[in-house]
Design an enzyme around this catalytic site. Structure first.
Site, PDB file in Angstrom:
ATOM      1  CB  THR A  74      -0.949   0.058   1.403  1.00  0.00           C
ATOM      2  OG1 THR A  74      -1.588  -1.001   1.325  1.00  0.00           O
ATOM      3  CG2 THR A  74      -1.720   1.374   1.322  1.00  0.00           C
ATOM      4  CG  ASN A 144      -6.111  -7.479  -5.807  1.00  0.00           C
ATOM      5  OD1 ASN A 144      -5.858  -7.100  -6.830  1.00  0.00           O
ATOM      6  ND2 ASN A 144      -6.911  -7.457  -4.927  1.00  0.00           N
ATOM      7  CB  SER A 192       3.545  -6.573  -0.371  1.00  0.00           C
ATOM      8  OG  SER A 192       3.036  -6.736   1.003  1.00  0.00           O
ATOM      9  CG  HIS A 194       1.297  -9.667   3.627  1.00  0.00           C
ATOM     10  ND1 HIS A 194       0.075 -10.049   3.789  1.00  0.00           N
ATOM     11  CD2 HIS A 194       1.406  -8.317   3.314  1.00  0.00           C
ATOM     12  CE1 HIS A 194      -0.713  -8.760   3.121  1.00  0.00           C
ATOM     13  NE2 HIS A 194       0.194  -7.998   2.959  1.00  0.00           N
ATOM     14  CB  THR A 230      14.520   3.535  12.390  1.00  0.00           C
ATOM     15  OG1 THR A 230      14.981   4.687  13.014  1.00  0.00           O
ATOM     16  CG2 THR A 230      15.638   2.575  12.639  1.00  0.00           C
ATOM     17  CB  CYS A 317     -12.903  -4.941   3.005  1.00  0.00           C
ATOM     18  SG  CYS A 317     -13.319  -4.375   1.360  1.00  0.00           S
TER      19      CYS A 317
HETATM   20  N1  PLP Z   1      -1.393  -4.366  -4.333  1.00  0.00           N
HETATM   21  C1  PLP Z   1      -2.032  -5.623  -4.515  1.00  0.00           C
HETATM   22  C2  PLP Z   1      -2.501  -6.344  -5.824  1.00  0.00           C
HETATM   23  C3  PLP Z   1      -2.619  -6.221  -3.583  1.00  0.00           C
HETATM   24  O1  PLP Z   1      -3.062  -7.575  -3.630  1.00  0.00           O
HETATM   25  C4  PLP Z   1      -2.310  -6.008  -2.281  1.00  0.00           C
HETATM   26  C5  PLP Z   1      -2.801  -6.503  -0.857  1.00  0.00           C
HETATM   27  O2  PLP Z   1      -3.857  -7.081  -0.743  1.00  0.00           O
HETATM   28  C6  PLP Z   1      -1.658  -4.676  -2.033  1.00  0.00           C
HETATM   29  C7  PLP Z   1      -1.334  -3.833  -3.058  1.00  0.00           C
HETATM   30  C8  PLP Z   1      -1.263  -3.988  -0.780  1.00  0.00           C
HETATM   31  O3  PLP Z   1      -0.212  -4.606  -0.116  1.00  0.00           O
HETATM   32  P1  PLP Z   1       0.091  -4.558   1.576  1.00  0.00           P
HETATM   33  O4  PLP Z   1      -1.185  -5.468   2.248  1.00  0.00           O
HETATM   34  O5  PLP Z   1       1.348  -4.955   1.833  1.00  0.00           O
HETATM   35  O6  PLP Z   1      -0.494  -3.022   1.862  1.00  0.00           O
END
Ligand code: PLP
Length: 364
Positions: A74, A144, A192, A194, A230, A317
């Protein structure tokens, strides 16, 4: 009840932590670790950060120096978009793109969820002379919700010809294949941790050398002045370990395409009320977005949860509420948009998981 859920097929929301990532974080936990400190503790922290950067660079196909750590995908999307006044993007992007643009132009997608390149050409041609440097084109690499892969090579070529910088949200693509950011022609990308079995709260922007990136946060000038604050050393250590493990796992995802396809074939054979979104085009191997029967998505998600299988309804969400999918709406999916569930495998998934899901859905 979620507590009894045994089978996890919601890896596009987040993947379970890889043991390698957990171990790396455990090892990094404890000592004072500010990588900017000059003493031995600081130097050890710096070493951890830089070695993780190398591992992530391997998976993303970029130089270590091109990686700017952020608090996740994000922030990565926000950080890139904040440098531009005008953004041309698609209607199916993650909200962290759609809500981060000051002035936004939306490019249509077709019924399979692929960008309409003719419409893109028209949008690029409509950029007034002199506004090119303030304009960014942002097109995600893989969606996603549907897993549909965008023709990013063609998009890059068109952006270059128009003299406009181009960004791709690669959050869902990372780890599914060996990426080549350096050779892609992209100016920026977002990733990202996770989604690949690293911890939440850590991600990165990939920046082509020479491109500008202005920190959203004012402060200490870390990450070469591109992201103050940091560094999250624990998160970065976990991200690095997940990337290292993920590099060896792309073969698993190649196999997973077969498991996913067998699941979808099974569903089509056993039921006549099945719609699979984006199944006619290239998708990431782990994802199936499917509407089965007449029940709304949230009912299906709950029924599967009771059966011990965790999936999701479109995008998860933060409020825990399920909204109708803007992605499926843009694909003109009609009532399917409110009935779709998203199934997404991860590094821990096996063929039997997809087989069990097919059995449960067949009888639901
Ligand atoms: N972009 C996409 C395509 C995603 O699927 C997600 C997470 O669901 C994000 C950005 C956001 O990543 P984060 O959860 O690390 O903020």
């Amino acid at each position: 009840m979620a507590a009894t859920t045994a089978l996890y097929l919601d890896n596009n929301a987040t993947a379970p932590l890889r043991p390698e990532a957990g171990a790396a974080m455990q090892a990094a936990m404890g000592p004072p670790s500010n990588p900017s400190s000059v003493h031995g503790f600081g130097r050890a922290a710096r070493l951890l950060v830089e070695s993780a950067r190398e591992d992530i660079a391997m998976l993303a196909g970029c130089r270590a120096a091109d990686i700017v750590f952020t608090s996740g995908g994000t922030e990565a999307n926000n950080l890139v978009l904040s440098g531009f006044e005008y953004v041309i993007t698609t209607a199916i992007e993650h909200d962290s793109v759609l809500h981060a643009a000051a002035h936004i132009t939306l490019v249509n997608v077709d019924a399979d969820g692929r960008i309409d390149l003719d419409h893109l050409a028209a949008c690029l041609a409509a950029v007034p002379d002199g506004r090119q440097a303030q304009t960014l084109l942002s097109v995600m690499m893989a969606n996603n919700e549907t897993g549909v892969i965008q023709p990013v090579d063609a998009v890059v070529e068109m952006a270059r010809a128009a003299g406009i910088a181009v960004h791709s949200d690669m959050v869902q693509m990372l780890g599914k294949t060996h990426l080549d950011f350096a050779g892609s022609g992209l100016d920026y990308a977002s990733i990202s941790a996770h989604k690949i079995g690293g911890p939440t709260g850590i991600g990165a922007v990939l920046v082509r050398p020479g491109n500008r990136l202005t920190s959203l946060l004012r402060g200490g000038g870390q990450e070469q002045g591109r992201r103050s604050g940091t560094e999250n050393v624990l998160g970065i250590a976990g991200f690095g370990a997940a990337a290292r493990a993920g590099f060896d796992d792309v073969g698993l995802f190649r196999q997973m395409a077969g498991w996913r396809d067998a699941f979808e074939t099974q569903m089509r054979i056993t039921r006549d009320d099945v719609t699979i979104f984006g199944s006619g085009v290239d998708r990431i191997a782990n994802t199936s977005c499917i509407a089965v029967g007449e029940k709304p998505s949230e009912v299906m998600v709950m029924a599967l949860d009771i059966a011990g299988i965790a999936v999701s309804a479109g995008a998860a969400c933060s409020s825990g509420k399920v909204h109708e999918s803007h992605v499926l709406k843009a694909m003109q999916a009609g009532t399917g948009a409110s009935r779709a569930v998203r199934i997404s495998g991860g590094w821990q998934s096996q063929a039997a998981d997809f087989e069990r899901l097919a059995e449960v859905l067949r009888d639901l």
